[in-house]
Design a protein around this motif. Structure first.
Motif, PDB file in Angstrom:
ATOM      1  N   ARG A 181       0.988  -1.029   0.172  1.00  0.00           N
ATOM      2  CA  ARG A 181       0.106  -0.004   0.441  1.00  0.00           C
ATOM      3  C   ARG A 181       0.968   1.273  -0.125  1.00  0.00           C
ATOM      4  O   ARG A 181       0.661   2.434  -0.349  1.00  0.00           O
ATOM      5  N   ARG A 182       2.202   1.545   0.495  1.00  0.00           N
ATOM      6  CA  ARG A 182       3.275   2.309   0.315  1.00  0.00           C
ATOM      7  C   ARG A 182       3.950   2.364  -0.592  1.00  0.00           C
ATOM      8  O   ARG A 182       4.522   1.487  -0.566  1.00  0.00           O
ATOM      9  N   ILE A 183       3.829   2.549  -1.964  1.00  0.00           N
ATOM     10  CA  ILE A 183       4.629   2.579  -3.278  1.00  0.00           C
ATOM     11  C   ILE A 183       5.514   3.110  -3.471  1.00  0.00           C
ATOM     12  O   ILE A 183       4.867   4.048  -4.267  1.00  0.00           O
ATOM     13  N   GLY A 184       6.568   2.892  -3.098  1.00  0.00           N
ATOM     14  CA  GLY A 184       7.288   4.060  -3.956  1.00  0.00           C
ATOM     15  C   GLY A 184       7.694   4.253  -5.497  1.00  0.00           C
ATOM     16  O   GLY A 184       7.969   2.655  -5.710  1.00  0.00           O
ATOM     17  N   PHE A 185       8.068   5.027  -5.884  1.00  0.00           N
ATOM     18  CA  PHE A 185       8.620   5.335  -7.375  1.00  0.00           C
ATOM     19  C   PHE A 185       9.913   5.481  -7.671  1.00  0.00           C
ATOM     20  O   PHE A 185       9.799   6.905  -7.239  1.00  0.00           O
ATOM     21  N   GLU A 194       7.952   7.162   7.826  1.00  0.00           N
ATOM     22  CA  GLU A 194       7.234   6.529   6.997  1.00  0.00           C
ATOM     23  C   GLU A 194       8.160   5.187   5.924  1.00  0.00           C
ATOM     24  O   GLU A 194       7.242   5.760   4.598  1.00  0.00           O
ATOM     25  N   PRO A 195       8.752   4.740   5.772  1.00  0.00           N
ATOM     26  CA  PRO A 195       8.948   4.134   4.296  1.00  0.00           C
ATOM     27  C   PRO A 195       8.605   3.368   3.117  1.00  0.00           C
ATOM     28  O   PRO A 195       6.950   2.883   3.679  1.00  0.00           O
ATOM     29  N   PRO A 196       8.323   3.253   2.503  1.00  0.00           N
ATOM     30  CA  PRO A 196       7.541   2.399   1.497  1.00  0.00           C
ATOM     31  C   PRO A 196       7.610   0.577   1.515  1.00  0.00           C
ATOM     32  O   PRO A 196       8.588   0.115   2.005  1.00  0.00           O
ATOM     33  N   ASP A 197       6.769   0.374   1.560  1.00  0.00           N
ATOM     34  CA  ASP A 197       6.770  -1.368   1.725  1.00  0.00           C
ATOM     35  C   ASP A 197       6.467  -1.938   0.467  1.00  0.00           C
ATOM     36  O   ASP A 197       6.938  -3.173  -0.160  1.00  0.00           O
ATOM     37  N   VAL A 242      10.639  -5.154   1.923  1.00  0.00           N
ATOM     38  CA  VAL A 242      10.523  -4.124   0.531  1.00  0.00           C
ATOM     39  C   VAL A 242      10.097  -5.226  -0.595  1.00  0.00           C
ATOM     40  O   VAL A 242      11.078  -6.052  -0.933  1.00  0.00           O
ATOM     41  N   ALA A 243       9.263  -5.172  -1.840  1.00  0.00           N
ATOM     42  CA  ALA A 243       8.805  -5.622  -2.576  1.00  0.00           C
ATOM     43  C   ALA A 243       9.446  -5.322  -3.808  1.00  0.00           C
ATOM     44  O   ALA A 243       9.659  -3.747  -3.364  1.00  0.00           O
ATOM     45  N   VAL A 244      10.293  -4.798  -4.885  1.00  0.00           N
ATOM     46  CA  VAL A 244      10.833  -4.611  -6.180  1.00  0.00           C
ATOM     47  C   VAL A 244      10.274  -4.705  -7.421  1.00  0.00           C
ATOM     48  O   VAL A 244      10.565  -6.222  -7.897  1.00  0.00           O
ATOM     49  N   VAL A 245      10.010  -4.010  -8.600  1.00  0.00           N
ATOM     50  CA  VAL A 245       9.649  -4.254  -9.398  1.00  0.00           C
ATOM     51  C   VAL A 245      10.057  -3.057 -10.160  1.00  0.00           C
ATOM     52  O   VAL A 245      10.208  -2.200 -10.044  1.00  0.00           O
ATOM     53  N   GLY A 246      11.241  -3.730 -11.322  1.00  0.00           N
ATOM     54  CA  GLY A 246      11.933  -2.864 -12.924  1.00  0.00           C
ATOM     55  C   GLY A 246      11.005  -3.251 -13.322  1.00  0.00           C
ATOM     56  O   GLY A 246      10.043  -3.387 -13.886  1.00  0.00           O
ATOM     57  N   PHE A 247      11.511  -2.173 -15.344  1.00  0.00           N
ATOM     58  CA  PHE A 247      10.720  -2.008 -15.987  1.00  0.00           C
ATOM     59  C   PHE A 247      12.353  -2.534 -17.102  1.00  0.00           C
ATOM     60  O   PHE A 247      12.932  -1.779 -16.756  1.00  0.00           O
ATOM     61  N   ASP A 248      11.481  -3.093 -18.332  1.00  0.00           N
ATOM     62  CA  ASP A 248      12.155  -3.379 -19.295  1.00  0.00           C
ATOM     63  C   ASP A 248      12.638  -5.112 -20.145  1.00  0.00           C
ATOM     64  O   ASP A 248      12.679  -5.108 -20.833  1.00  0.00           O
ATOM     65  N   ASP A 249      12.910  -5.815 -18.326  1.00  0.00           N
ATOM     66  CA  ASP A 249      13.251  -7.090 -18.609  1.00  0.00           C
ATOM     67  C   ASP A 249      14.429  -7.514 -19.464  1.00  0.00           C
ATOM     68  O   ASP A 249      14.513  -7.475 -20.163  1.00  0.00           O
TER      69      ASP A 249
END
Length: 329
Positions: free
Chosen positions: A175-179, A235-238, A266-273
């Motif tokens: 719910r607390r997503i950093g970008f 309040e850091p991101p999750d 903390v979960a992490v998602v990237g972009f490009d693969d």
């Protein structure tokens, strides 16, 4: 052809009929001609045939960056589409120099290619028309787009790709997503930010400006520094969604250095693969750019135009795909 006819004991017209697979040649004569062609090593003059038929069964890719990180996969998609039509593909590199582009276009037109794909190798951006007028030669833009030219431009759906990432993180309970976004000068960053924030709002989660950061470069170093800053918040991101895999590589390192479990804390998602994504620890969930499919679509649209289908100015955005790996559990 006269040599083949003489050795096979037939006329040049009969040799021509065999080469063109005409039905009005008996099986014995056909086989004799084919055997003679094999012994003599005769090959049809494709250039002369092309001049007569006004087609060469050849298209060309003109790229501005042969070493761009996406170039090879885009070109492979074009070649796959062309092979379905039994069409060959030539390649030229302008290095982003308009004069080099003009020279390559002259040479390719002299070779009477049936059509052209004008391609960027590293970023989506608008461009002017070809450096040389192409009134009688169909062309298509790939990974860049023309402003007014009456031809299609094949692009990735960056906005939709960012929406995939945001929905995935919301779906696993974050719910607390950093970008962490890329440089503001890149068009893709605006599209990815728009897709991310719009998806949060649709889910009833208003984006927190403190959690949105813009990197000066796409480097892992910037990803590391900006992730560290996010982790220093009261309040850091999750979760952290990064607008490139290079930024995500830095984000993973910063989280590891804090001793935080991924994806537990903390979960992490990237972009490009990029190829590096699957080799991260843990392997990186990422949004895959549809590079191969974009190349295929560009090749198909060009060859349709070569075969007479009308062209029009349009932006064709090919959907991205989410590749879920261990960085989001």
């Amino acid at each position: 052809m006269r040599d083949v006819a003489s050795v096979a004991g037939v006329s040049t017209a009969t040799v021509s009929k065999v080469l063109n697979d005409r039905p009005d040649v008996g099986p014995e004569v056909r086989q004799r001609v084919l055997d003679t062609i094999g012994r003599l090593g005769y090959r049809v003059n494709a250039v002369a045939r092309g001049l007569r038929a006004r087609t060469t069964d050849t298209i060309a890719i003109l790229t501005d960056d042969l070493e761009g990180i996406f170039t090879t996969t885009l070109m492979r998609g074009v070649e796959e589409a062309a092979s379905e039509y039994d069409v060959s593909v030539l390649l030229a590199n302008s290095y982003g120099d308009p004069e080099k582009e003009r020279k390559h276009l002259r040479r390719l037109l002299d070779r009477q290619v049936d059509g052209l794909i004008i391609m960027s190798g590293n970023r989506v951006r608008p461009r002017s028309g070809p450096a040389l007028p192409l009134p009688d030669t169909p062309y298509v833009f790939l990974y860049e787009y023309g402003m007014a030219e009456p031809v299609p431009s094949i692009l990735p759906d960056d906005r939709g790709g960012a929406a995939l990432a945001a929905r995935h993180l919301l779906g696993i309970g974050r719910r607390r997503i950093g970008f962490i976004n890329g440089p503001a000068s890149w068009e893709a960053t605006a599209d990815r930010l728009d897709g991310f924030t719009a998806t949060l709002r649709e889910a009833g989660a208003e984006p927190d400006p403190l959690l949105i950061r813009h990197a000066a470069t796409w480097s892992p170093e910037d990803g590391y520094a900006l992730t560290a800053a996010l982790l220093d918040l009261a309040e850091p991101p999750d979760a952290v969604f990064c607008a490139s895999d290079d930024l995500a590589t830095g984000a993973l390192a910063a989280i590891h250095d804090r001793g935080l479990p991924i994806p537990g804390a903390v979960a992490v998602v990237g972009f490009d693969d990029r190829s590096l994504a699957v080799h991260q620890r843990p392997p990186l969930t990422t949004v895959a750019l549809p590079l191969l499919e974009m190349g295929r679509v560009a090749g198909q649209r060009l060859l349709s135009a070569v075969n007479g289908e009308p062209q029009a100015h349009e932006l064709i955005r090919v959907p991205c795909e989410l590749r879920v790996r261990a960085s989001t559990g």
